[in-house]
Structure formats: structure tokens, C-alpha cells
Motif scaffolding. Structure first.
Motif, PDB file in Angstrom:
ATOM      1  N   HIS A 164      -6.010  -0.854  -5.166  1.00 33.45           N
ATOM      2  CA  HIS A 164      -5.572  -2.327  -4.813  1.00 33.45           C
ATOM      3  C   HIS A 164      -7.349  -2.820  -4.855  1.00 33.45           C
ATOM      4  O   HIS A 164      -8.150  -1.723  -4.544  1.00 33.45           O
ATOM      5  N   PHE A 217       0.861  -0.591   0.305  1.00 33.85           N
ATOM      6  CA  PHE A 217       0.288  -0.094  -0.201  1.00 33.85           C
ATOM      7  C   PHE A 217       0.822   1.154  -0.331  1.00 33.85           C
ATOM      8  O   PHE A 217       2.069   1.588   0.918  1.00 33.85           O
ATOM      9  N   THR A 247     -10.116  -1.693  -2.054  1.00 38.13           N
ATOM     10  CA  THR A 247      -9.513  -0.813  -1.513  1.00 38.13           C
ATOM     11  C   THR A 247     -10.827   0.418  -0.451  1.00 38.13           C
ATOM     12  O   THR A 247     -10.212   0.542   0.691  1.00 38.13           O
TER      13      THR A 247
END
Length: 738
Positions: A715, A708, A718
Motif C-alpha cells: 500500500h 490489506f 504503508t
């Protein structure tokens, strides 16, 4: 006549000069006239025989042989004189040919032939000749005894020694030297002690035993003997002791001994072997001035062209390469390149790598001209591995990998260099891939390779992979390696498994107890202390520091761990005790220690004390950076803004492009409401071209690493992650408000 080495010239008797001049210019007719002029003298044969010995001793062996061939009359002494001359010059084959042609022989002839056969390694022939001898004397016995001892047949040598009807000091010394050279120091010492009791030990006896102990690595036993020598040591004895120190890593002691030798009443002159020990000691200590003086001495005394083996030349190349004086090393190397062996090439390549000139190292590597018969595959791998490591150190991973792929042979050390190099360059996945390849190729993992992998595991917090590597160390056996066990402790601690780290740490203690004593080093203890400290277990860390002192002395790393423990729980008073402990024990208080104390004082709100500590002479940019960081997280007393400005000014004065300092100062201004000043700092960052690398963190979960970066929303989960983060933030806020 076979080709023989001609030694340097020395003084010749004036009456021999006319004959020597004729023989040197190969004017055999004139030489015969000189002989004819003296042939009528009664002692002519004896005079000519003496001339043969004198010519050979002075290094004029071809002239001695020519004189022998021209002599109109010879006797047995003449034949023996030439036989001895051949042996003195190292011409073993010529000596044996002459022995075979002798019209008659006596015990001197047979003894010389025995020496020749022994030098040629023909021990069975020497034994047969000895057995055929009807007349033997102590010299014959000594020749056979020496032959057996040098060939490694120590049992046969001992039987010969016991059978001897008469012995002299040379007999004892031959057997002692044989035992000592083969590492049988108990037998050598027993014979030597008997010689001492009988009062027959001489300087040769003492030197043989001293050299034997030094060769076996027991240098202090050798030095005890050296200091108690009854006869005064000669240059060979001093050199043996110096060499013992130098080759066993006691470089300072070797140099001190050389200086002591130069102050002796006899003013002993060093020989080539003495200088060789000295230059290796200078290289080990990093004493270039003394090393250059040794080189100058060799030049002045004609030792720079030091014979066919060129050991001094190779030594000087090694020494200058170690110093990083590559122009000097290259000059000697280029001048002697035809005699340079693989060791010289390796010294040059390693020297260029050490001073950061890998392109020169690569050019030399590509130009290696050593005879392939001299360059074994082991030596070649060592050279190749050095160059591969150099490319990794320079960050050129692609070239390092290409060179590694071209290696005709690879060993475990080469694979270790690749794995470690990939880890150093943060190519963790590739490092594990290379490790798997090495295992598939049949190489057992080396401790250093596993330690590098464990370090990589710790840096990315992949505990499950670290546990697999740990299992492999247990299975393959190198887990007893202290470096590897330290890496295991560090891996578990960095991965958050403090109990796992503790278990390995305590297993070391049990293993040490089983071996009859503690063998954990300071790194082991420091790693465990720091692991506990980083996970907030301050009291356990400080207790471990106290326990540690029963095994090893704490060092700067230990004290940094103790300070970190105090910092994590705010124990300022204990931190001050640690600093006093360091001062009392003479442990240097470094910049990292100052930074830790400053961080602790700042977190406690004691900004004045923190600023005073950061301003001490030993502190540096790290301490001021720590102070600036605590100002960012301080909870609004007003004092932190002014302190933060001063700290930022100090950091940027030392490091004008420090991105973290600029950003921290922005945060300090923003927290205090000085938004205009914060904007000015960001504009200044733009003018300087300063950009902060985005913060990054990662976590391993079910065999995958999830990374991250600040502001990154790539991602796939997220939304869920930020939702959970918001929930946690709200809960933390409610707890702090409550």
C-alpha cells in the motif's frame, strides 16, 4: 375423408364382424355382398345405421364412413348417426361438411352442427344457425349455451340461460362450468347453491364448482365442498381435487387424497389426469418410489403412449428430472423426442444441472430440436438463463459470460442471473458493471438483483454504494419486497451503520401497520438481532428477541443471534437461558449454537465447562475450533495449553488438513513457551502440504476499497499506517496496564 384419430378397439357384436373385416381390409366388393344379403330385411336400414354407431364408438371410424357410403338406402337417422360419429371422434370439419350435404335435417342434425361450430370456435356461425332454427329443444339450447360459455361470452350465455323455456341439469352445469372456468366463482357458486336447494345438483355440478375453486387457488374452499358432497364423487371429481392440491403446491395433500381414493368402496381406477396430478405431487415431495409405481401403473394399463399431446410422457420426464434420475428421464425423452416440447427440454436441462452435470445440460441445449414455432422467445430465454446460471454455479464465469453475450434476447431475469452469479463468484465490480449495463439497456432492476448487489456491498463494506442502491429501490418501487428489505437491513448492519439498519427495520414496521398487519418475516428480525449483536449492543438484541415473539416464532437463527449477543458481552447465564429456551420450544441446537456457547465459556476462562460442551453429541468441528481459538487468546493460566492441545487433536482428527487449527496450535504452544512443539507443528504442516491463506481485511474510503493482507506492505501509505498502528497499540497497552 379427412384424417381422423382412430381410438383403441373394443368389442363388436358377432353379427357385425364379417362386415367389419371386409371394410377393414378395404374389400368393398365383399362388403357390398354382405349388405345385399341383408337388404331384403324390413329393418335393414336401422340395422346398418346401428352398425355405423357401434363401429364409430369402438374406434373404427373409417369403417363406419365406408359403411355409410356403401349403404344402398339411408334415412335421416343414418345421416345423424354419422354426424354424431364425426363429432365423437373430434372430426369437426368432416362433421360440418356432412351437415352441408344432408338432403334433410331435423333438430338433432342442427344440434350436432351447433356443437361442431362451437368446437371450431365459429360462435357467430353457431348463433346464426341457432337463430335460423324453427324447432328448438332443450338440447339445442344447451348446445348454444355451452358454445357461448366456452367462448367466454358469459353475459350472452346468461341471457340464453334466462331465455330458455325449459332447463335441465345440463343447462345449469354448462353455465356453472363457464363461470368457473373463467374464475367467476361468485356467480358459479350462486347458481350451484340454487341447484342444491332445488335438489337438482349432480356429480357434474359439484365437480365443476370444486374444479373452479381449485383453479382459482382457493383449494380449501374446494376441499370443504368435496368433503360435503351429497352424491359420491367419481374419478373426475377426485382428480379435480387432487389437481387443485398438486398445482397449488399442496403436494402432500394431493398424495393423501390419491391414497384415500384407492381405498373407496367402489375401488375407483385412476385415469391419465389422475396420474398426472399424482406424478407432479410426487416430484414436489421427492417421493420416487410412489412416482415409479405411478409410472408402472401407466405402463400396465397402456397409458404410456398417452395420445397426441403426450402430457403423461412430459410429466414423467419432469418427475424423473426432479428426482435426479436422469437415466430414466433420458430413456423416456429419447423414445418420445419427436413429441417433446420446450417444457421437456427444459426439464432435462434443469435435471442435469441439478445433479451437477452441466456438460450434459450444455450438449442438450446445443441440440435443441423443438420447432421454432413452439419455442417462444420467452421459453428460449428461460432455457438459456438456466444454462448461464449453471456455469456460474460451477465457477466457470468466463463461459457463463460468453453464453450470456450470445443470447439473442435478454429479459430482466437473465440480467438478474448474471448479476447474482457474479456476486456468488466474488466478482463484485463486474456485478455492478452488469447492473449498469442492464439499466442502460432499459431493464428495470428486479428485487433479487438488487438484493444480490446489497449482499456484495455488505461483504466489502462499501456503505456509500449501498446507499445508492437503497435510493434506487426507493425510486423504482421494489423496496416493498420483503427479501429486498431484509437485504437492506443486512447491508447496513454489515457496513457498520446499525442506526441505518434500524431505520429500515422500523420503516418496515410502519409500512406493515399501514397495511393493517405485520408482515416482517423471521429473516427480518434475525438480521436485525444479529446486526445489533455483532456491534456489541447485546441488551438491545435480546429485547428485540422478546418483541419478535409478538409477530413471528423465533427459530434457530434468532437463537444464534441471541447467543452471539451474549458472547460479545460475556453474559454466560443468559446464554444458558437461551439454550433452555431452544430445548423447551423444540428448536434444534445446531453445531453453530454449540460453537457460540463454547467460545463464550472459553473467553470467560471456564475451559472445563467449554470442553464438556464441545464434547456433546450435537457439537462438531466448529465447537472444537471455537475452543481452540479461545485457548489462543487466553491470558496465561496454564490450563489453556492442555485444553488447546486436546481441542486441536479433535479438530485435526475430523479435518486433518485444517490450516487454521495448525496455526492456532502453534500460537498456543508459543504463548506457553513451548517453542519446540510449535516448530514441530509447522514441520507437520509442511509434510501435509497445508498452507494457511493470509488474512485479509479492507475498508472503503472516498469511493475506493483499500485491502490489506497479512505481511503485505504494497500500500502506498504503508509507513503511515504502521506508524498509526504502533501508536494505537502503545495506547491500548498503557490503558490495560493502568
Amino acid at each position: 375423408m379427412p384424417s381422423c384419430r382412430i381410438l383403441s378397439s373394443s368389442a363388436i357384436h358377432p353379427r357385425d364382424l364379417p362386415l367389419l373385416q371386409c371394410l377393414s381390409r378395404r374389400d368393398l366388393r365383399a362388403a357390398r355382398r354382405v349388405l345385399d344379403d341383408t337388404a331384403h330385411h324390413p329393418g335393414a336400414v336401422a340395422r346398418w345405421t346401428s352398425a355405423i354407431s357401434r363401429f364409430a364408438s369402438a374406434g373404427f371410424l373409417p369403417e363406419a364412413v365406408a359403411l355409410f357410403d356403401l349403404m344402398p338406402r339411408r334415412n335421416l337417422v343414418t345421416w345423424n348417426a354419422l354426424l354424431a360419429a364425426y363429432l365423437h371422434a373430434g372430426c369437426t370439419s368432416a362433421a360440418l361438411d356432412l351437415f352441408a350435404r344432408m338432403p334433410s335435417r331435423n333438430v338433432v342434425s342442427y344440434t350436432s352442427a351447433l356443437c361442431a361450430l362451437a368446437r371450431a370456435g365459429r360462435i357467430d356461425d353457431a348463433r346464426a344457425l341457432f337463430d335460423a332454427l324453427r324447432e328448438r329443444n332443450v338440447v339445442s339450447y344447451n348446445a348454444m349455451l355451452t358454445a357461448l360459455a366456452r367462448s367466454g361470452d358469459l353475459a350472452g350465455a346468461r341471457r340464453m340461460f334466462d331465455e330458455m323455456p325449459e332447463r335441465n341439469a345440463a343447462s345449469w352445469n354448462s353455465l356453472i362450468a363457464g363461470y368457473a372456468e373463467r374464475g367467476h366463482m361468485a356467480e358459479a357458486r350462486s347458481l350451484f347453491d340454487e341447484m342444491v336447494r332445488c335438489g337438482s345438483a349432480n356429480v357434474v355440478s359439484w365437480t365443476a364448482v370444486i374444479a373452479g375453486y381449485a383453479r382459482a387457488g382457493d383449494v380449501w374452499e374446494a376441499y370443504d365442498l368435496f368433503r360435503t358432497m351429497i352424491p359420491d364423487p367419481n374419478v373426475v371429481t377426485w382428480t379435480a381435487m387432487m389437481g387443485g392440491f398438486a398445482w397449488n403446491g399442496f403436494h402432500h395433500e394431493a398424495v393423501s387424497l390419491f391414497l384415500d381414493m384407492s381405498r373407496t368402496a367402489d375401488r375407483l381406477e385412476p385415469n391419465g389426469e389422475t396420474l398426472l396430478s399424482l406424478i407432479y405431487a410426487c416430484a414436489g415431495l421427492g417421493f420416487p418410489c410412489l412416482g415409479k409405481q405411478a409410472h408402472a401403473y401407466a405402463l400396465v394399463h397402456g397409458m404410456d403412449g398417452d395420445g397426441e399431446d403426450g402430457r403423461l410422457t412430459k410429466g414423467f420426464i419432469y418427475m424423473y428430472s426432479r428426482f435426479g434420475y436422469m437415466d430414466w428421464a433420458r430413456h423416456i425423452f429419447d423414445r418420445s423426442i419427436r413429441r417433446c416440447d420446450a417444457v421437456c427440454w427444459n426439464s432435462m436441462i434443469e435435471g442435469y444441472i441439478r445433479i451437477g452435470r452441466p456438460e450434459e445440460a450444455r450438449r442438450l441445449f446445443d441440440d435443441i430440436t423443438v420447432d421454432s414455432r413452439e419455442l417462444s422467445w420467452v421459453t428460449m430465454i428461460v432455457t438459456w438463463t438456466m444454462v448461464v446460471s449453471a456455469y456460474f454455479d460451477a465457477g466457470d464465469v468466463a463461459e457463463a459470460r460468453r453464453l450470456f453475450e450470445r443470447m439473442p434476447e435478454r429479459d430482466a431475469t437473465a440480467w438478474t442471473a448474471v448479476i447474482s452469479g457474479l456476486v456468488r463468484n466474488e466478482r463484485v465490480a463486474e456485478a455492478f458493471g452488469a447492473f449498469a449495463e442492464s439499466r442502460a439497456a432499459g431493464f428495470a432492476p428486479e428485487g433479487h438483483a438488487l438484493a444480490a448487489l446489497l449482499g456484495a456491498v455488505g461483504s466489502v463494506a462499501r456503505l456509500e454504494v449501498g446507499e445508492q442502491v437503497h435510493g434506487l429501490t426507493v425510486k423504482t418501487g421494489p423496496a416493498s419486497d420483503t427479501v429486498l428489505r431484509n437485504a437492506l437491513v443486512a447491508m447496513y448492519a454489515k457496513s457498520g451503520d446499525v442506526e441505518g439498519a434500524r431505520k429500515v427495520f422500523e420503516e418496515e414496521e410502519e409500512a406493515a401497520a399501514g397495511k393493517g398487519g405485520g408482515w416482517r418475516d423471521a429473516v427480518t428480525w434475525n438480521t436485525m438481532v444479529m446486526g445489533l449483536a455483532h456491534h456489541g449492543r447485546a441488551h438491545e438484541a435480546l429485547r428485540l428477541v422478546v418483541e419478535m415473539q409478538q409477530e413471528v416464532e423465533p427459530d434457530g437463527g434468532t437463537c444464534l443471534g441471541a447467543l452471539t449477543a451474549c458472547d460479545h458481552v460475556g453474559m454466560v447465564d443468559r446464554a444458558e437461558d437461551v439454550i433452555r429456551f431452544m430445548v423447551d420450544r423444540g428448536i434444534p441446537v445446531g453445531a453453530e449454537h454449540h460453537a457460540c456457547v463454547v467460545d463464550m465459556l472459553g473467553r470467560a476462562g471456564r475451559f472445563e465447562a467449554a470442553e464438556r460442551f464441545a464434547g456433546s453429541a450435537q457439537a462438531g468441528v466448529e465447537a472444537w475450533g471455537a475452543l481452540l481459538g479461545t485457548c489462543v487468546i487466553a491470558r496465561g493460566g496454564g490450563e489453556e495449553t492442555a485444553v488447546g492441545e486436546r481441542a486441536a487433536r479433535m479438530v485435526l482428527g475430523m479435518d486433518p488438513k485444517n490450516a487454521a487449527a495448525h496455526v492456532a496450535l502453534c500460537h498456543v504452544y508459543a504463548r506457553s513457551g513451548a517453542h519446540k512443539e510449535a516448530v514441530e507443528v509447522r514441520k507437520e504442516m509442511g509434510r501435509k502440504g497445508v498452507r494457511k491463506r493470509p488474512g485479509c481485511s479492507w475498508i472503503g474510503w472516498r469511493g475506493m476499497v483499500h485491502a490489506f493482507a497479512c505481511g503485505d506492505r504494497s500500500h502506498p501509505q504503508t509507513d503511515e499506517i504502521y506508524s498509526m498502528l504502533a501508536q494505537l497499540t502503545a495506547e491500548i497497552g498503557s490503558l490495560s496496564n493502568g
